[in-house]
Scaffold this motif. Structure first.
Motif, short mmCIF file in Angstrom:
data_model
loop_
_atom_site.label_atom_id
_atom_site.label_comp_id
_atom_site.label_asym_id
_atom_site.label_seq_id
_atom_site.Cartn_x
_atom_site.Cartn_y
_atom_site.Cartn_z
N ASP A 230 64.91 17.65 17.45
CA ASP A 230 64.30 17.75 16.00
C ASP A 230 64.57 16.79 14.95
O ASP A 230 65.77 16.96 14.21
CB ASP A 230 64.54 19.38 15.51
N ARG B 178 70.95 15.94 3.41
CA ARG B 178 71.10 16.80 2.26
C ARG B 178 72.30 17.79 2.28
O ARG B 178 72.77 17.81 1.20
CB ARG B 178 69.99 17.65 2.41
N ARG C 82 77.05 30.64 5.10
CA ARG C 82 77.81 29.37 4.85
C ARG C 82 78.29 29.32 3.42
O ARG C 82 78.91 28.97 3.08
CB ARG C 82 76.69 28.12 5.09
N ARG D 243 68.05 16.69 7.04
CA ARG D 243 68.74 18.13 6.62
C ARG D 243 70.29 17.75 6.66
O ARG D 243 71.04 18.09 5.81
CB ARG D 243 68.76 19.05 7.62
N ASP E 102 70.86 23.94 14.15
CA ASP E 102 71.14 22.45 13.92
C ASP E 102 72.61 22.16 13.66
O ASP E 102 73.05 21.32 14.40
CB ASP E 102 70.44 22.28 12.39
N1 CTP Z 1 67.47 25.65 11.54
C1 CTP Z 1 67.83 24.95 12.44
N2 CTP Z 1 67.12 23.68 12.70
C2 CTP Z 1 66.38 23.40 11.60
C3 CTP Z 1 65.90 24.29 10.36
C4 CTP Z 1 66.88 25.38 10.54
O1 CTP Z 1 68.60 24.97 13.31
N3 CTP Z 1 65.49 22.06 11.89
C5 CTP Z 1 68.26 27.03 11.43
C6 CTP Z 1 69.81 26.78 10.71
O2 CTP Z 1 70.72 27.55 11.34
C7 CTP Z 1 69.54 27.29 9.31
C8 CTP Z 1 68.52 28.33 9.38
O3 CTP Z 1 67.67 27.92 10.47
O4 CTP Z 1 70.81 27.61 8.61
C9 CTP Z 1 67.60 28.73 8.14
O5 CTP Z 1 66.97 27.15 7.77
P1 CTP Z 1 66.75 27.05 6.23
O6 CTP Z 1 66.25 27.97 5.62
O7 CTP Z 1 65.91 25.82 6.25
O8 CTP Z 1 68.27 26.38 5.76
P2 CTP Z 1 69.39 27.29 5.02
O9 CTP Z 1 70.43 27.40 6.00
O10 CTP Z 1 68.93 28.54 4.49
O11 CTP Z 1 69.99 25.97 4.11
P3 CTP Z 1 69.25 25.78 2.75
O12 CTP Z 1 67.98 26.42 2.52
O13 CTP Z 1 70.42 26.04 1.85
O14 CTP Z 1 69.14 24.22 2.89
#
Ligand code: CTP
Length: 412
Positions: free
Chosen positions: A177, A186, A42, A183, A133
């Protein structure tokens, strides 16, 4: 309009590229497909290289079949330690640059009830992307040598990135979830995106149906902590208020009326403490929680979010200090100020120094923080014992009277 990078492989910093290429090559030797997914893709598409260059980096790798085997080989190649969860098909390594690489075997997920942990079935990359998500987090980039940099976008993530839209992949996503509500906000505030119209309705439904009650205090707290570390945290909290999210977590919890000012003061307080109290262990998040809570809500929120005892004490001390400060007159002696403030945690004092209304009381806190608490007693308990004093209340009085004299002499 958001600018989208066409060939994201060109945008990958060298240090990261080394790992991606090696993981791709090991996967190729084992005839398994390998992708990086989620935040890194992303951000590369959005050209946000800074997130990768500075500090730590979380890298999510998805392998179609047996992520653990690939992770093990990478850990050997780069001589890093590895943490394996065999039953979940996952492994994690932390590189010497502090990159945290999560290896996951491609999977689909089903949620029996709202907020429950999902049941997992190993599956294809396509299913793996659909379990995620938001569309903007469901783009995969192949890291195999033959098609390195090619994107898989089954869910319209590229279009959503272009249109600056945060959108879930199905109507049950926030029910499944509910942490995704935090999220969504954010990401919306971080990138100046917009939560899609449909999603705004889904979030509101989820809140109205009390889905947040199904997630533990610890998970909610974690989401707040993640918002705390964002540059646009304040905007996220205002947005949460739009959705009446605070009172959905704990009834009667709202943002304080003058929250913008309190938040601004608190950020200044944190900067000030870094400059003037660089050797103290100050917990920034404690001060940020103080900005979000008042006397009415501290207890219930602490209970719901399962705050550890130390944090609860510091938050409670905030209200106590307001009452105590009223006991300080304009001309209070330094020894009186010392006596009153000595038992308070530093975070509470620093927060109040920046948020209290009365100028001279603020000055008293500042004087305590920067000067009074550093005064070394000329006479110590050891000295008195040597002189034949007997330990007890009288000796304590003598010690205190001596220190008080020292403190009050500072004034002249
Ligand atoms: N994810 C999800 N549902 C959640 C948490 C995470 O589907 N409740 C998936 C998403 O595809 C997300 C990935 O797991 O991109 C990694 O999660 P996370 O590390 O929390 O987010 P990042 O994408 O790394 O984004 P950032 O840390 O910049 O917020």
């Amino acid at each position: 309009m958001v600018s989208i990078v066409k060939n994201i492989a060109l945008n990958i910093p060298d240090r990261l590229l080394t790992y991606l290429r090696q993981i791709g090559s090991v996967s190729n030797q084992r005839s398994v497909k390998a992708y990086t997914v989620g935040g890194v893709v992303r951000d590369l598409i959005l050209s946000n290289e800074c997130q990768i260059k500075d500090g730590t980096l979380d890298l999510d790798i998805v392998i179609e079949n047996n992520a653990i085997g690939v992770a093990q080989k990478i850990a050997d190649d780069f001589t890093t330690s590895i943490n394996i969860h065999k039953q979940f098909g996952t492994a994690k390594i932390i590189t010497k640059e502090d990159f945290r690489i999560d290896f996951v075997t491609a999977r689909s997920e089903t949620y029996q009830t709202s907020g429950a942990l999902p049941s997992v079935t190993f599956n294809s990359i396509k299913e793996d992307l659909y379990r995620r998500d938001f569309s903007i987090n469901a783009i995969a980039m192949s890291i195999l040598p033959t098609d390195f940099g090619n994107l898989l976008d089954y869910t319209g993530g590229l279009i959503d990135l272009k249109n600056a839209s945060v959108r879930t992949l199905h109507n049950q996503s926030y029910r499944d979830d509910p942490t995704r509500i935090f999220r969504a906000i954010r990401y919306e505030q971080r990138y100046n995106f917009r939560i899609s119209q449909t999603d705004q309705g889904l979030i509101q439904n989820s809140i109205n149906q009390n889905h947040l009650d199904n997630i533990s205090g610890q998970r909610i707290r974690k989401e707040f902590n993640r918002i705390f570390s964002e540059e646009f945290a304040q905007k996220s909290f205002h947005r949460m208020e739009d959705f009446v999210l605070f009172s959905a977590i704990v009834p009667c919890w709202n943002l304080p009326q003058d929250f913008s000012q309190i938040w601004k003061n608190t950020l200044q307080a944190i900067d000030w403490s870094k400059q003037y109290l660089p050797n103290e262990q100050i917990d920034q998040n404690t001060m940020l929680w103080m900005a979000l809570l008042d006397k009415k809500t501290t207890k219930t929120v602490s209970h719901r979010l399962k705050f550890e005892k130390r944090l609860q004490e510091k938050l409670n001390a905030k209200s106590r200090l307001i009452t105590d400060l009223k006991k300080l007159s304009y001309s209070a002696k330094p020894s009186h100020v010392y006596q009153l403030l000595n038992s308070y945690p530093l975070e509470t004092l620093i927060f109040s120094f920046w948020n209290h209304e009365h100028h001279w009381q603020k000055e008293q806190i500042r004087n305590y923080l920067l000067t009074l608490r550093h005064v070394q007693p000329k006479i110590t308990g050891k000295d008195l014992l040597k002189q034949g004093h007997i330990p007890g209340p009288e000796m304590a009085d003598t010690l205190w009277n001596s220190l008080a004299r020292q403190l009050d002499e500072l004034k002249r």
